[in-house]
Design a protein around this motif. Structure first.
Motif, PDB file in Angstrom:
ATOM      1  N   VAL A 144       7.759  -5.841 -25.307  1.00 36.85           N
ATOM      2  CA  VAL A 144       8.711  -6.920 -25.044  1.00 36.85           C
ATOM      3  C   VAL A 144       8.536  -8.042 -26.059  1.00 36.85           C
ATOM      4  O   VAL A 144       7.400  -8.471 -26.339  1.00 36.85           O
ATOM      5  N   LEU A 145       9.650  -8.519 -26.589  1.00 38.54           N
ATOM      6  CA  LEU A 145       9.647  -9.722 -27.412  1.00 38.54           C
ATOM      7  C   LEU A 145      10.196 -10.878 -26.594  1.00 38.54           C
ATOM      8  O   LEU A 145      11.312 -10.792 -26.062  1.00 38.54           O
ATOM      9  N   VAL A 146       9.425 -11.957 -26.469  1.00 42.81           N
ATOM     10  CA  VAL A 146       9.893 -13.181 -25.821  1.00 42.81           C
ATOM     11  C   VAL A 146      10.250 -14.170 -26.924  1.00 42.81           C
ATOM     12  O   VAL A 146       9.389 -14.561 -27.722  1.00 42.81           O
ATOM     13  N   LEU A 147      11.511 -14.559 -26.977  1.00 39.73           N
ATOM     14  CA  LEU A 147      11.999 -15.459 -28.024  1.00 39.73           C
ATOM     15  C   LEU A 147      12.158 -16.864 -27.456  1.00 39.73           C
ATOM     16  O   LEU A 147      13.024 -17.114 -26.619  1.00 39.73           O
ATOM     17  N   GLY A 148      11.326 -17.794 -27.922  1.00 38.45           N
ATOM     18  CA  GLY A 148      11.376 -19.167 -27.432  1.00 38.45           C
ATOM     19  C   GLY A 148      10.420 -19.342 -26.273  1.00 38.45           C
ATOM     20  O   GLY A 148      10.536 -18.670 -25.253  1.00 38.45           O
ATOM     21  N   LEU A 149       9.467 -20.230 -26.432  1.00 35.94           N
ATOM     22  CA  LEU A 149       8.505 -20.469 -25.362  1.00 35.94           C
ATOM     23  C   LEU A 149       9.101 -21.402 -24.306  1.00 35.94           C
ATOM     24  O   LEU A 149       9.728 -20.949 -23.372  1.00 35.94           O
ATOM     25  N   ALA A 150       8.939 -22.694 -24.488  1.00 35.71           N
ATOM     26  CA  ALA A 150       9.350 -23.648 -23.458  1.00 35.71           C
ATOM     27  C   ALA A 150       8.812 -23.181 -22.108  1.00 35.71           C
ATOM     28  O   ALA A 150       7.885 -22.372 -22.032  1.00 35.71           O
ATOM     29  N   LYS A 151       9.392 -23.688 -21.023  1.00 37.82           N
ATOM     30  CA  LYS A 151       8.869 -23.338 -19.702  1.00 37.82           C
ATOM     31  C   LYS A 151       9.247 -21.916 -19.297  1.00 37.82           C
ATOM     32  O   LYS A 151       8.422 -21.171 -18.768  1.00 37.82           O
ATOM     33  N   SER A 152      10.503 -21.544 -19.542  1.00 34.20           N
ATOM     34  CA  SER A 152      10.961 -20.232 -19.083  1.00 34.20           C
ATOM     35  C   SER A 152      10.318 -19.111 -19.877  1.00 34.20           C
ATOM     36  O   SER A 152       9.920 -18.088 -19.316  1.00 34.20           O
ATOM     37  N   GLY A 153      10.189 -19.274 -21.197  1.00 34.65           N
ATOM     38  CA  GLY A 153       9.566 -18.250 -22.022  1.00 34.65           C
ATOM     39  C   GLY A 153       8.104 -18.053 -21.683  1.00 34.65           C
ATOM     40  O   GLY A 153       7.604 -16.918 -21.626  1.00 34.65           O
ATOM     41  N   THR A 154       7.409 -19.151 -21.452  1.00 36.08           N
ATOM     42  CA  THR A 154       5.994 -19.070 -21.096  1.00 36.08           C
ATOM     43  C   THR A 154       5.807 -18.340 -19.774  1.00 36.08           C
ATOM     44  O   THR A 154       4.947 -17.461 -19.653  1.00 36.08           O
ATOM     45  N   ALA A 155       6.629 -18.687 -18.775  1.00 38.21           N
ATOM     46  CA  ALA A 155       6.516 -18.043 -17.463  1.00 38.21           C
ATOM     47  C   ALA A 155       6.841 -16.563 -17.543  1.00 38.21           C
ATOM     48  O   ALA A 155       6.152 -15.729 -16.922  1.00 38.21           O
ATOM     49  N   ALA A 156       7.875 -16.218 -18.293  1.00 42.05           N
ATOM     50  CA  ALA A 156       8.242 -14.805 -18.434  1.00 42.05           C
ATOM     51  C   ALA A 156       7.138 -14.027 -19.125  1.00 42.05           C
ATOM     52  O   ALA A 156       6.775 -12.918 -18.700  1.00 42.05           O
ATOM     53  N   ALA A 157       6.576 -14.586 -20.200  1.00 41.18           N
ATOM     54  CA  ALA A 157       5.508 -13.912 -20.937  1.00 41.18           C
ATOM     55  C   ALA A 157       4.287 -13.678 -20.041  1.00 41.18           C
ATOM     56  O   ALA A 157       3.685 -12.594 -20.057  1.00 41.18           O
ATOM     57  N   GLU A 158       3.915 -14.689 -19.260  1.00 43.86           N
ATOM     58  CA  GLU A 158       2.767 -14.551 -18.371  1.00 43.86           C
ATOM     59  C   GLU A 158       2.985 -13.444 -17.346  1.00 43.86           C
ATOM     60  O   GLU A 158       2.098 -12.628 -17.085  1.00 43.86           O
ATOM     61  N   ALA A 159       4.180 -13.413 -16.752  1.00 45.09           N
ATOM     62  CA  ALA A 159       4.477 -12.387 -15.745  1.00 45.09           C
ATOM     63  C   ALA A 159       4.450 -10.993 -16.364  1.00 45.09           C
ATOM     64  O   ALA A 159       3.940 -10.041 -15.756  1.00 45.09           O
ATOM     65  N   LEU A 160       4.985 -10.860 -17.557  1.00 44.87           N
ATOM     66  CA  LEU A 160       5.006  -9.557 -18.232  1.00 44.87           C
ATOM     67  C   LEU A 160       3.599  -9.099 -18.581  1.00 44.87           C
ATOM     68  O   LEU A 160       3.247  -7.922 -18.400  1.00 44.87           O
ATOM     69  N   LEU A 161       2.778 -10.023 -19.066  1.00 41.54           N
ATOM     70  CA  LEU A 161       1.394  -9.683 -19.401  1.00 41.54           C
ATOM     71  C   LEU A 161       0.609  -9.253 -18.164  1.00 41.54           C
ATOM     72  O   LEU A 161      -0.168  -8.288 -18.200  1.00 41.54           O
TER      73      LEU A 161
END
Length: 449
Positions: free
Chosen positions: A12-29
């Motif tokens: 998965v590529l998460v494009l753009g951190l901010a709050k939503s990107g960070t939360a999505a990345a954490e859940a995926l990890l």
């Protein structure tokens, strides 16, 4: 840890951190996915970058190299990032699916999801619905475009709870399987064309809210909006209309005295505290969504008798020497300012202006009959000044920003005047968000008082 229910992608590529990107990345990890993150503005010293790298993510910062797409199965993008972005466009060209974070959130929870969208009124309707459920002792959490990341909430909410999501067209454009148990479609007006390019694209993004619904779901829709009436014909959900103009026995409606849901009287109009005729649509939609989720009449009445609005949406800020100050910073388009102006009968001093998206503002002209003066700022100040002159408004002042506009407005005001911030424009020419702009207005009013 909450498991993703139906997410057959590993890389998965998460494009753009901010709050939503960070939360999505954490859940995926946490779900064992291989995650690469690309953010142009982030730095290696940012706490979220450090934390995500420690969790196992690969973080690419400082630019958007096209090779970040190599080996990627799916792209999760920040809703605000345009589809013209080189990485997003590259993903589309390669046939890589592009989604937004709400798709991840929906995969993490079995809670009853109430999804609310529309060109205007989303935040008010979301807040009302949640408060009605709370007052009815129904467990509820709020997230989405209202400022709380849905993926964060989805990882903590119980399956017996209600999750009320405010959903933007940007979020809804990037869904695959997401579907709310109850979808609420408030209205459709021309907006965000700098992002969507055409009105039809914008509409289709909004209509995604019901595209995956089944006959077990509900679709609460505006029976007075022709484009919505036509669109919902394609929905498989149970349709629940609401109308401010006529009786709809299977939905929510009103007459000159009261508001009803499916022929049951809910509340008298005189007992409703919320200002503005346009808010009756929001109230009816909220009643329908809340009743379908187990709200009681008493709970609904308790909310409507005291609720006067959300912050930055026709928010009463204060009174000083018989002048009333209202913060409507969330009016980031012409329609919202039209509705704000329609809410008042006393003389209005209008504070407006902001990001220039190419609008000419002529649609505001019929609503300026109660505007006695204008104080304008931002990129569109000159354009709105020309409109004010056309309307015959003799007192028009150009100033630097919202803070100075408050003092200028007070200087030209008289007792009983309404001093209204309703910009009709986005804030990004001078402020990071409409919330920041509204907070500056509030601070200036309090300083003045």
């Amino acid at each position: 840890m909450r498991k993703l229910k139906n997410f057959p992608y590993q890389h998965v590529l998460v494009l753009g951190l901010a709050k939503s990107g960070t939360a999505a990345a954490e859940a995926l990890l946490k779900n064992g996915k291989t995650v690469r993150i690309n953010d142009k503005k982030a730095t290696k010293n940012d706490p979220e970058v450090i934390r995500l790298e420690e969790m196992g993510a690969e973080v690419v910062i400082g630019s958007h190299p096209i090779d970040v797409l190599d080996g990627i199965d799916i792209l999760v993008k920040n809703p605000g990032i345009s589809y013209e972005n080189i990485i997003v466009d590259g993903a589309v060209q390669r046939g890589i699916p592009v989604i937004t974070e709400i798709e991840i959130a929906a995969q993490l929870t079995d809670a009853n999801i109430i999804g609310i969208t529309g060109s205007n009124g989303k935040t008010t309707t979301t807040t009302l619905t949640a408060e009605m459920l709370t007052q009815s002792k129904q467990p509820v959490k709020v997230a989405g475009n209202i400022g709380i990341v849905a993926t964060e909430v989805a990882q903590t909410i119980n399956e017996t709870d209600n999750l009320v999501l405010e959903l933007s067209s940007f979020q809804l454009m990037g869904i695959q399987n997401f579907k709310p148990n109850i979808a609420v479609l408030l209205n459709i007006f021309e907006a965000h064309l700098d992002y969507h390019k055409t009105l039809e694209n914008y509409k289709q993004a909004k209509f995604n809210i019901f595209k995956n619904q089944t006959s077990d779901d509900y679709l609460v829709y505006n029976a007075n909006d022709e484009s919505i009436i036509e669109a919902v014909k394609a929905s498989y959900a149970i349709k629940i209309p609401f109308s401010v103009k006529e009786k709809v026995a299977d939905g929510a409606w009103m007459d000159e005295n009261s508001l009803y849901f499916q022929n049951e009287k809910i509340i008298d109009r005189l007992d409703i505290a919320l200002l503005g005729e346009h808010n009756y649509e929001n109230i009816l939609a909220s009643i329908a969504a809340a009743k379908l989720s187990g709200a009681t009449n008493e709970g609904i009445q308790n909310v409507l008798s005291i609720f006067t609005g959300v912050k930055h949406r026709l928010q009463f800020v204060g009174k000083h020497k018989e002048r009333m100050f209202y913060n409507d910073s969330k009016a980031t388009n012409i329609l919202a300012t039209q509705k704000a102006l329609s809410a008042f009968e006393k003389p209005v001093i209008l504070l407006a202006g902001g990001l220039d998206r190419g609008n000419e503002f002529s649609e505001l002209l019929p609503y300026l009959n109660r505007v006695k003066a204008m104080v304008l700022f931002g990129e569109t100040a000159e354009k709105i000044k020309m409109l004010g002159e056309e309307a015959g408004i003799s007192s028009i002042c150009l100033t630097d920003n919202v803070q100075t506009a408050v003092q200028e407005a007070y200087n030209i005001s008289e007792e009983k005047d309404i001093i209204l911030l309703s910009p009709a424009c986005a804030s990004w020419d001078q402020y990071r968000t409409f919330e920041e702009r509204g907070d500056m207005f509030i601070q200036a009013v309090h300083t003045l008082v």
